[in-house]
Design an enzyme around this catalytic site. Sequence first.
Site, PDB file in Angstrom:
ATOM      1  N   GLU A  80       0.715  -1.447   0.255  1.00  0.00           N
ATOM      2  CA  GLU A  80       0.388   0.172  -0.305  1.00  0.00           C
ATOM      3  C   GLU A  80       0.616   1.268   0.073  1.00  0.00           C
ATOM      4  O   GLU A  80       0.572   2.114  -0.050  1.00  0.00           O
ATOM      5  CB  GLU A  80      -0.969   0.201   1.301  1.00  0.00           C
ATOM      6  CG  GLU A  80      -2.179  -1.278   1.258  1.00  0.00           C
ATOM      7  CD  GLU A  80      -2.883  -0.737  -0.231  1.00  0.00           C
ATOM      8  OE1 GLU A  80      -2.823   0.027  -0.546  1.00  0.00           O
ATOM      9  OE2 GLU A  80      -3.804  -1.687   0.382  1.00  0.00           O
ATOM     10  N   HIS A  99      -2.995   2.544   8.429  1.00  0.00           N
ATOM     11  CA  HIS A  99      -4.225   1.660   7.316  1.00  0.00           C
ATOM     12  C   HIS A  99      -4.899  -0.238   8.115  1.00  0.00           C
ATOM     13  O   HIS A  99      -4.068  -0.805   8.519  1.00  0.00           O
ATOM     14  CB  HIS A  99      -3.839   1.098   5.848  1.00  0.00           C
ATOM     15  CG  HIS A  99      -4.282  -0.327   5.373  1.00  0.00           C
ATOM     16  ND1 HIS A  99      -5.638  -0.110   5.084  1.00  0.00           N
ATOM     17  CD2 HIS A  99      -4.064  -1.370   4.502  1.00  0.00           C
ATOM     18  CE1 HIS A  99      -5.884  -0.880   4.082  1.00  0.00           C
ATOM     19  NE2 HIS A  99      -5.522  -1.576   4.178  1.00  0.00           N
ATOM     20  N   HIS A 101      -7.538  -2.938   9.235  1.00  0.00           N
ATOM     21  CA  HIS A 101      -8.993  -3.879   8.289  1.00  0.00           C
ATOM     22  C   HIS A 101      -9.422  -4.010   9.533  1.00  0.00           C
ATOM     23  O   HIS A 101     -10.204  -4.805  10.145  1.00  0.00           O
ATOM     24  CB  HIS A 101      -8.610  -5.280   8.028  1.00  0.00           C
ATOM     25  CG  HIS A 101      -7.678  -5.314   7.119  1.00  0.00           C
ATOM     26  ND1 HIS A 101      -7.329  -5.906   6.584  1.00  0.00           N
ATOM     27  CD2 HIS A 101      -7.554  -4.116   6.027  1.00  0.00           C
ATOM     28  CE1 HIS A 101      -6.660  -5.617   5.200  1.00  0.00           C
ATOM     29  NE2 HIS A 101      -6.508  -5.074   5.017  1.00  0.00           N
ATOM     30  N   HIS A 162     -12.951  -2.667   1.849  1.00  0.00           N
ATOM     31  CA  HIS A 162     -11.274  -3.565   2.054  1.00  0.00           C
ATOM     32  C   HIS A 162     -11.327  -2.642   3.985  1.00  0.00           C
ATOM     33  O   HIS A 162     -10.963  -3.597   4.291  1.00  0.00           O
ATOM     34  CB  HIS A 162     -10.259  -2.745   1.584  1.00  0.00           C
ATOM     35  CG  HIS A 162      -9.328  -2.434   2.049  1.00  0.00           C
ATOM     36  ND1 HIS A 162      -8.052  -2.511   0.393  1.00  0.00           N
ATOM     37  CD2 HIS A 162      -8.157  -2.596   2.368  1.00  0.00           C
ATOM     38  CE1 HIS A 162      -6.847  -2.741   1.305  1.00  0.00           C
ATOM     39  NE2 HIS A 162      -6.716  -3.118   2.427  1.00  0.00           N
TER      40      HIS A 162
HETATM   41 ZN   LIG Z   1      -5.252  -3.471   3.433  1.00  0.00          ZN
END
Ligand SMILES: [Zn+2]
Length: 217
Positions: A80, A99, A101, A162
């Site tokens: 990413e 980032h 989840h 996502h």
């Molecule tokens: Zn991810």
Amino acid sequence: MAASLFSGSRRAVLVHAKKMWEAGLVVASAGNVSARIPGSGLIAITPASIPYEVMTEDQIAIVDLESGELREPGPRPSSELPTHRALYAARPDIGAVIHTHAPHVSVLAVLRQPLPPVLDEMIVYFGGTIEVARYAFTGTDQLARNAAEALGDRAGVILANHGNVCVGPDLPRAFQIALTMEATARVYVAALGIGSPVALPDDSLLSGRALYERRRI
Ligand SMILES: [Zn+2]
């Protein structure tokens, strides 16, 4: 020696990556964390595909923000990386990007529903509604552009189907955003299950926004 020059930044990124994992915001090697190395044009970022359980300080990649190239030999940086670079380019005020989840945020992500200000602290921490970035496949330049566009001047953005990205002036504050966003999403998702959450009144939004502006500095 370069390694010792960057060891403080590497350690801080590793510590917050492990905190993210321990808080249940990601599993295994998912998600990623980065921080600017002040005054250098570089970032320290977690590596790709190495589980947090065994990740070590020397595996944190040092990357040139402008070129996207590794500054030192080592493991491949997170896939990413394009999104991290796009957010640092769009927002000179941010010093860290996380980032995740996070489960309840991910519920909103698969529904492609934004997270509106339904709790007082939300507007103070996030600066407004957390929008959903248009879908693009993970790791692509298109996702990076979509995320930067939907982030605006707020503290986070949901990535469709996502997860999310949280930003802050430094790692502790970006991590606080990540925790707060998941806690808020948990309340919001639960509230949606039994009724219609009531948005905050306009004067609260204005007061909260003023506090957000002060916190960003
Ligand atoms: Zn991810």
